[in-house]
Design a protein around this motif. Structure first.
Motif, PDB file in Angstrom:
ATOM      1  N   LEU A  69       0.830  -1.217   0.000  1.00 37.57           N
ATOM      2  CA  LEU A  69       0.000   0.000   0.000  1.00 37.57           C
ATOM      3  C   LEU A  69       0.853   1.251   0.000  1.00 37.57           C
ATOM      4  CD1 LEU A  69      -2.788  -1.087   2.509  1.00 37.57           C
ATOM      5  CD2 LEU A  69      -2.997  -0.832   0.022  1.00 37.57           C
ATOM      6  N   ASP A  70       1.956   1.221   0.740  1.00 37.01           N
ATOM      7  CA  ASP A  70       2.862   2.372   0.757  1.00 37.01           C
ATOM      8  C   ASP A  70       3.469   2.656  -0.607  1.00 37.01           C
ATOM      9  OD1 ASP A  70       2.429   2.925   3.431  1.00 37.01           O
ATOM     10  OD2 ASP A  70       4.289   1.967   4.127  1.00 37.01           O
ATOM     11  N   SER A  71       3.618   1.616  -1.429  1.00 36.85           N
ATOM     12  CA  SER A  71       4.243   1.782  -2.739  1.00 36.85           C
ATOM     13  C   SER A  71       3.263   2.312  -3.791  1.00 36.85           C
ATOM     14  CB  SER A  71       4.835   0.463  -3.223  1.00 36.85           C
ATOM     15  OG  SER A  71       3.812  -0.444  -3.614  1.00 36.85           O
ATOM     16  N   LEU A  72       1.968   2.307  -3.480  1.00 36.93           N
ATOM     17  CA  LEU A  72       0.965   2.784  -4.429  1.00 36.93           C
ATOM     18  C   LEU A  72       0.918   4.315  -4.465  1.00 36.93           C
ATOM     19  CD1 LEU A  72      -2.022   0.421  -3.599  1.00 36.93           C
ATOM     20  CD2 LEU A  72      -0.383   0.190  -5.460  1.00 36.93           C
ATOM     21  N   ASP A  73       0.676   4.855  -5.653  1.00 36.93           N
ATOM     22  CA  ASP A  73       0.473   6.294  -5.782  1.00 36.93           C
ATOM     23  C   ASP A  73      -1.032   6.539  -5.728  1.00 36.93           C
ATOM     24  OD1 ASP A  73       0.492   8.971  -6.300  1.00 36.93           O
ATOM     25  OD2 ASP A  73       1.117   8.773  -8.389  1.00 36.93           O
ATOM     26  N   LEU A  74      -1.523   6.835  -4.545  1.00 35.64           N
ATOM     27  CA  LEU A  74      -2.963   7.026  -4.369  1.00 35.64           C
ATOM     28  C   LEU A  74      -3.380   8.485  -4.442  1.00 35.64           C
ATOM     29  CD1 LEU A  74      -3.520   4.454  -1.468  1.00 35.64           C
ATOM     30  CD2 LEU A  74      -3.989   4.148  -3.893  1.00 35.64           C
ATOM     31  N   GLY A  75      -2.379   9.346  -4.745  1.00 34.37           N
ATOM     32  CA  GLY A  75      -2.558  10.778  -4.846  1.00 34.37           C
ATOM     33  C   GLY A  75      -3.895  11.211  -5.190  1.00 34.37           C
TER      34      GLY A  75
END
Length: 75
Positions: A69-75
């Protein structure tokens, strides 16, 4: 009977969402059938007597999920 099982919510970490009928999706630490507790995401009624389908994680699995989840770009 296959539906006979025990559970104990050992710690509640937080509510992820709430449905229109009062059920909440939560992250909890749950012991199933007196086994070692696991981190668990599922929906619960307001009294924690009825539950929906969910998924349980060991600590190592939850750490891996956090890393993903930390590696996802959820911007």
């Amino acid at each position: 009977m296959a539906d006979d099982f025990k559970f104990n919510i050992e710690e509640c970490f937080g509510v992820i969402s709430e449905g229109s009928k009062g059920w909440t999706t939560e992250l909890n630490l749950v012991s199933w059938n007196e086994r070692a507790p696991k981190f668990d995401i599922r929906s619960w009624d307001s009294e924690h007597k009825k539950m929906g389908k969910g998924i349980s994680f060991t600590k190592q699995e939850l750490i891996k999920l956090r890393d993903i989840l930390d590696s996802l770009d959820l911007g």
